[in-house]
Design an enzyme around this catalytic site. Sequence first.
Site, short mmCIF file in Angstrom:
data_model
loop_
_atom_site.label_atom_id
_atom_site.label_comp_id
_atom_site.label_asym_id
_atom_site.label_seq_id
_atom_site.Cartn_x
_atom_site.Cartn_y
_atom_site.Cartn_z
N MET A 181 -4.60 4.97 -5.47
CA MET A 181 -3.70 4.20 -4.64
C MET A 181 -2.26 4.68 -4.88
O MET A 181 -1.89 4.98 -6.02
CB MET A 181 -3.80 2.72 -5.00
CG MET A 181 -5.22 2.17 -4.93
SD MET A 181 -6.23 2.55 -6.38
CE MET A 181 -5.63 1.32 -7.54
N CYS A 231 0.87 -1.17 0.00
CA CYS A 231 0.00 0.00 0.00
C CYS A 231 0.90 1.22 0.00
O CYS A 231 1.57 1.51 1.00
CB CYS A 231 -0.92 0.03 1.21
SG CYS A 231 -1.90 1.57 1.30
#
Length: 390
Positions: free
Chosen positions: A314, A104
């Site tokens: 993201m 992430c």
Amino acid sequence: MSFKPQIKVPATYMRGGTSKGVFFNLTDLPLEAQVAGPERDTLLLRVIGSPDPYAKHTDGMGGATSSTSKTVILSKSTQPDHDVDYLFGQVAIDKPFIDWSGNCGNLTAAVGSFAISNGLVDSTRIPDNGIAVVRIWQANIKKTIVAHVPITQGEVQETGDFELDGVTFPAAEVVVEFMNPADGEGSMFPSGCLVDMLDVPDIGKFAVTMINAGIPTLFFNADELGYIGTELQEAINGDAQALERFEIIRAHGALKMGLISNLDQAQSRQHTPKIAFVSKAQSYVASSGKHINVDDIDICVRALSMGKLHHAMMGTAAVAIATAAAVPGTLVNLAAGGGARDNVTFGHPSGTLRVGASAIESNGQWHAEKAVMSRSARVLMQGNVRVPQV
């Protein structure tokens, strides 16, 4: 009948970039959860509140979106010349599994802050005032990330005036460098081509750029998928048929990239690859009401995460966007106007983001050297999460 009491596990709830998640120091986890396996997954699923057939995460710390159903485990690094090992788990909302296949990028911005505040970084590397350079080993993808964390009077500075589209309030800027971000051991372009044709039975054939950088990502032209490129979440996430179509395309793309050996495996690998679509720069109104002018951006990009259109972008996909934009001839580069470039400013549903990247060609192969972006992070709450014993 007697019931066991809940256990208490020290944890920190943090925002990093446009995501938030529950952070743990490895040594604070119960012994059986300090190693990878079903005990760890069971614990973290319960912390987040998954699986939840109501898709609300009412009985857990999750936020019932791909951006907020996340867990992070940090420890002193086992790698030379690194400070902290960073393991990321993307928690499914309505299914009992955690995807450990990728990183992430947004939460990466919070890793350095947590590591410093929890004694995982040697004190000699932390200035009284200035910037602490935290060397992060991303254990999921085995890559180095460097976070530049502002320090004031020996402590992490979280407040500031840096604004990030997709985050409501300003905070301190954290510069994050993704070193050699090509994911995995193979080619940055797994097929050896900058553009491939993906044949999806009963749906169609599509031009696609498949790239391993930041996170494995499939880039399509928006118009070939039937979109303009300026869509917001409600235009896609409220369309069950569209989401199912995206997932079928993503599964075939994962197979073509070599990430899975049969289509059924895509169900247990929802975090990767990401699927995104691009278009030439256009003016539009972001989800916040902010007007994005065509002259402010190079390209429009929309990306899906865990089966839904992301509310912003993201961090790892931003790395993939910037890296693909740096390589002449990819669909991303062509939509951005073509030619050589070392940065790209793209429009996403919440606003804009500028990311720098460098890529070089050697012996017919492209290699990503580095991608750089600015994010912010802060602690939202810390203490103990309570978890019912099984």
